[in-house]
Design an enzyme around this catalytic site. Sequence first.
Site, PDB file in Angstrom:
ATOM      1  N   GLY A 249       0.775  -1.238   0.000  1.00 17.94           N
ATOM      2  CA  GLY A 249       0.000   0.000   0.000  1.00 17.94           C
ATOM      3  C   GLY A 249       0.803   1.283   0.000  1.00 17.94           C
ATOM      4  O   GLY A 249       0.221   2.374   0.067  1.00 17.94           O
ATOM      5  N   ARG A 294       2.800  -1.643  -6.022  1.00 17.36           N
ATOM      6  CA  ARG A 294       2.920  -0.394  -6.777  1.00 17.36           C
ATOM      7  C   ARG A 294       4.307   0.251  -6.599  1.00 17.36           C
ATOM      8  O   ARG A 294       4.921   0.695  -7.564  1.00 17.36           O
ATOM      9  CB  ARG A 294       1.846   0.573  -6.271  1.00 17.36           C
ATOM     10  CG  ARG A 294       1.721   1.845  -7.081  1.00 17.36           C
ATOM     11  CD  ARG A 294       0.823   2.859  -6.355  1.00 17.36           C
ATOM     12  NE  ARG A 294      -0.409   2.291  -5.869  1.00 17.36           N
ATOM     13  CZ  ARG A 294      -1.533   2.195  -6.568  1.00 17.36           C
ATOM     14  NH1 ARG A 294      -1.580   2.656  -7.787  1.00 17.36           N
ATOM     15  NH2 ARG A 294      -2.617   1.658  -6.040  1.00 17.36           N
ATOM     16  N   ARG A 331      -6.942   2.969 -15.612  1.00 17.06           N
ATOM     17  CA  ARG A 331      -6.959   3.571 -14.288  1.00 17.06           C
ATOM     18  C   ARG A 331      -7.649   4.937 -14.230  1.00 17.06           C
ATOM     19  O   ARG A 331      -8.212   5.290 -13.204  1.00 17.06           O
ATOM     20  CB  ARG A 331      -5.544   3.640 -13.684  1.00 17.06           C
ATOM     21  CG  ARG A 331      -4.955   2.247 -13.469  1.00 17.06           C
ATOM     22  CD  ARG A 331      -3.658   2.255 -12.652  1.00 17.06           C
ATOM     23  NE  ARG A 331      -3.897   2.599 -11.263  1.00 17.06           N
ATOM     24  CZ  ARG A 331      -3.628   3.764 -10.733  1.00 17.06           C
ATOM     25  NH1 ARG A 331      -3.089   4.725 -11.472  1.00 17.06           N
ATOM     26  NH2 ARG A 331      -3.895   3.998  -9.469  1.00 17.06           N
ATOM     27  N   TYR A 335     -10.612   5.079 -11.760  1.00 13.61           N
ATOM     28  CA  TYR A 335     -10.368   5.822 -10.515  1.00 13.61           C
ATOM     29  C   TYR A 335     -10.051   7.302 -10.712  1.00 13.61           C
ATOM     30  O   TYR A 335      -9.624   7.966  -9.765  1.00 13.61           O
ATOM     31  CB  TYR A 335      -9.181   5.237  -9.730  1.00 13.61           C
ATOM     32  CG  TYR A 335      -8.940   3.761  -9.793  1.00 13.61           C
ATOM     33  CD1 TYR A 335      -9.811   2.864  -9.179  1.00 13.61           C
ATOM     34  CD2 TYR A 335      -7.807   3.240 -10.415  1.00 13.61           C
ATOM     35  CE1 TYR A 335      -9.557   1.501  -9.201  1.00 13.61           C
ATOM     36  CE2 TYR A 335      -7.545   1.878 -10.444  1.00 13.61           C
ATOM     37  CZ  TYR A 335      -8.433   1.011  -9.840  1.00 13.61           C
ATOM     38  OH  TYR A 335      -8.167  -0.331  -9.866  1.00 13.61           O
ATOM     39  N   CYS A 362     -14.069   2.583 -28.262  1.00 10.89           N
ATOM     40  CA  CYS A 362     -15.375   3.133 -28.596  1.00 10.89           C
ATOM     41  C   CYS A 362     -16.145   3.415 -27.311  1.00 10.89           C
ATOM     42  O   CYS A 362     -17.062   2.685 -26.938  1.00 10.89           O
ATOM     43  CB  CYS A 362     -16.118   2.153 -29.482  1.00 10.89           C
ATOM     44  SG  CYS A 362     -17.489   2.938 -30.303  1.00 10.89           S
ATOM     45  N   GLU A 363     -15.725   4.470 -26.619  1.00 13.89           N
ATOM     46  CA  GLU A 363     -16.261   4.745 -25.287  1.00 13.89           C
ATOM     47  C   GLU A 363     -15.862   6.179 -24.936  1.00 13.89           C
ATOM     48  O   GLU A 363     -14.675   6.510 -24.924  1.00 13.89           O
ATOM     49  CB  GLU A 363     -15.589   3.742 -24.328  1.00 13.89           C
ATOM     50  CG  GLU A 363     -15.907   3.915 -22.899  1.00 13.89           C
ATOM     51  CD  GLU A 363     -16.850   2.819 -22.379  1.00 13.89           C
ATOM     52  OE1 GLU A 363     -17.107   1.839 -23.110  1.00 13.89           O
ATOM     53  OE2 GLU A 363     -17.325   2.981 -21.263  1.00 13.89           O
ATOM     54  N   TYR A 391      -0.244  -1.883 -12.293  1.00 14.20           N
ATOM     55  CA  TYR A 391      -1.695  -1.903 -12.546  1.00 14.20           C
ATOM     56  C   TYR A 391      -2.075  -1.299 -13.901  1.00 14.20           C
ATOM     57  O   TYR A 391      -3.154  -0.726 -14.052  1.00 14.20           O
ATOM     58  CB  TYR A 391      -2.452  -1.201 -11.413  1.00 14.20           C
ATOM     59  CG  TYR A 391      -2.148  -1.802 -10.054  1.00 14.20           C
ATOM     60  CD1 TYR A 391      -2.539  -3.102  -9.756  1.00 14.20           C
ATOM     61  CD2 TYR A 391      -1.463  -1.097  -9.071  1.00 14.20           C
ATOM     62  CE1 TYR A 391      -2.252  -3.681  -8.520  1.00 14.20           C
ATOM     63  CE2 TYR A 391      -1.172  -1.658  -7.835  1.00 14.20           C
ATOM     64  CZ  TYR A 391      -1.574  -2.945  -7.564  1.00 14.20           C
ATOM     65  OH  TYR A 391      -1.293  -3.515  -6.350  1.00 14.20           O
TER      66      TYR A 391
HETATM   67  N1  LLP Z   1      -1.189  -7.132  -0.546  1.00 20.21           N
HETATM   68  C1  LLP Z   1      -2.505  -7.308  -0.707  1.00 20.21           C
HETATM   69  C2  LLP Z   1      -3.205  -8.300   0.062  1.00 20.21           C
HETATM   70  C3  LLP Z   1      -3.194  -6.507  -1.638  1.00 20.21           C
HETATM   71  O1  LLP Z   1      -4.511  -6.676  -1.784  1.00 20.21           O
HETATM   72  C4  LLP Z   1      -2.495  -5.549  -2.407  1.00 20.21           C
HETATM   73  C5  LLP Z   1      -3.184  -4.727  -3.396  1.00 20.21           C
HETATM   74  C6  LLP Z   1      -1.109  -5.424  -2.205  1.00 20.21           C
HETATM   75  C7  LLP Z   1      -0.488  -6.227  -1.254  1.00 20.21           C
HETATM   76  C8  LLP Z   1      -0.264  -4.445  -2.973  1.00 20.21           C
HETATM   77  O2  LLP Z   1      -0.641  -3.139  -2.741  1.00 20.21           O
HETATM   78  P1  LLP Z   1       0.251  -1.940  -3.349  1.00 20.21           P
HETATM   79  O3  LLP Z   1       1.576  -1.970  -2.628  1.00 20.21           O
HETATM   80  O4  LLP Z   1       0.432  -2.213  -4.789  1.00 20.21           O
HETATM   81  O5  LLP Z   1      -0.541  -0.733  -3.078  1.00 20.21           O
HETATM   82  N2  LLP Z   1      -5.821  -1.648  -9.077  1.00 20.21           N
HETATM   83  C9  LLP Z   1      -5.588  -0.632  -8.080  1.00 20.21           C
HETATM   84  C10 LLP Z   1      -4.793  -1.154  -6.913  1.00 20.21           C
HETATM   85  C11 LLP Z   1      -5.435  -2.344  -6.264  1.00 20.21           C
HETATM   86  C12 LLP Z   1      -4.615  -2.907  -5.133  1.00 20.21           C
HETATM   87  C13 LLP Z   1      -5.157  -4.186  -4.689  1.00 20.21           C
HETATM   88  N3  LLP Z   1      -4.411  -4.841  -3.669  1.00 20.21           N
HETATM   89  C14 LLP Z   1      -4.902   0.553  -8.753  1.00 20.21           C
HETATM   90  O6  LLP Z   1      -4.662   0.497  -9.947  1.00 20.21           O
HETATM   91  O7  LLP Z   1      -4.611   1.556  -8.092  1.00 20.21           O
END
Ligand code: LLP
Length: 433
Positions: A249, A294, A331, A335, A362-363, A391
């Site tokens: 996160g 990320r 994205r 979002y 087409c959107e 992502y």
């Molecule tokens: N661990 C778990 C259990 C997770 O569900 C996630 C992300 C991570 C680690 C990694 O999180 P990060 O470090 O990447 O923030 N599609 C969205 C992000 C969805 C994240 C889902 N889970 C976007 O494009 O912002």
Amino acid sequence: MLVSKNLAVNESGHLTVGGVDTVSLAKQYGTPLYVMDEGLIREHCRSFKASMDRYYGGEGLVCYASKAFCCKAMCKIMLDEGMGLDVVSEGELYTALSVGFPAERICFHGNNKTDRELSYAVESGVGRIIVDNIFELERLDRIAAEKGVKARIMFRIKPGIDAHTHNFVMTGQIDSKFGFALETGEAFEAVRKAISCENIELAGLHCHIGSQIFDIDPFVKAAEVMLGLISQIKDELGYEVKELNLGGGFGIRYTEEDCPVEYDRYMETVSAKVKEVCAEKGLRLPYILIEPGRSVAAPAGITLYTVGGRKVIPNIRTYLSVDGGMCDNPRYALYQSKYDIEIANKASLPKSDTVTVAGKCCETGDLIGEAMPVQPAEPGDILAVLATGAYNYSMSSNYNRIPKPAVVMVKDGDSRIVVKRETLEDIIRNDIE
Ligand code: LLP
């Protein structure tokens, strides 16, 4: 100022990534094109691991969350760097195992794993299956029994922290499809049950409080809450939970509005809190896992497009159309995520124009961004969207039967394809007349 430190402008006025000219990359491989900088990916892995060593004596595992960007080359890099891996489907697990990634360093997540996925994980010897709900625990116990093994698990807990408000709050998050609730006693009861399951070894507890978080406080609070549960389990059930997985996160810089915290500060503060609470409650220091996705991949990637047209709607806006869109980067559509853009072949010029970048799907909502400052662009220019390493490829689709772009990895001034561009033949590969 370019958002990621691996980006620069060379003497021809072209944007470079990892020292490689992006205009040449576009010429060589075509557009749209994802470009990933292997050097920066490796640097991120090393800095996470170094922080874990420095502040927690190395008593932990940094697991890259492969949902951010997964392909064989990426799994191979993670293997080389001695990372763990977070996977969330049999597809991600299969990709990891296909390059010889050690199953014991894999965490298998998901709120609705199928029996097939659970069997696959157990057969492959996945080191930690993160159990999401009581039905999954029962199914896994049965599957492990059939195979005559003990499944090593962690429980996903909802610690009740909402990190996505300006000042994070400790409510609300009970409404999530992921994991066991803490405040209702659901999590505690699940632990009690797991301890009595013959074919389950409860190794630890897991939480993940969100994504693109800039504050350290919610992570610290989450660690505290989780240790509270570990302490309750020890006191009331006499069971010592050995591992604590604090999820991912960590926020990154997409535009200059974003002010991410250095990973080092995160590890320093969270480690101090873990040590303090453990000393206070008489707990053994848990083995810590973290799951950055990320922050490992996003800053290392950019996407290159060719500008097709420029449409000026007087007093309203100017559209620049590119040869990709929501199919390779959903994205903004999902979002309203913000990105910085550059005209790669004019990167030394001032950004005197303001545009909406539209994709070719087409959107109407197929946009990469609105009100984006950019150098004056014309058809044929190469437009780069920055910090797209996470992502984007992993969330791409074939909407409008558009083939997925290739992924090129740059390293030490060279480039190589790590995912081939899809062909029209690929588009109809699974169709049956
Ligand atoms: N661990 C778990 C259990 C997770 O569900 C996630 C992300 C991570 C680690 C990694 O999180 P990060 O470090 O990447 O923030 N599609 C969205 C992000 C969805 C994240 C889902 N889970 C976007 O494009 O912002």
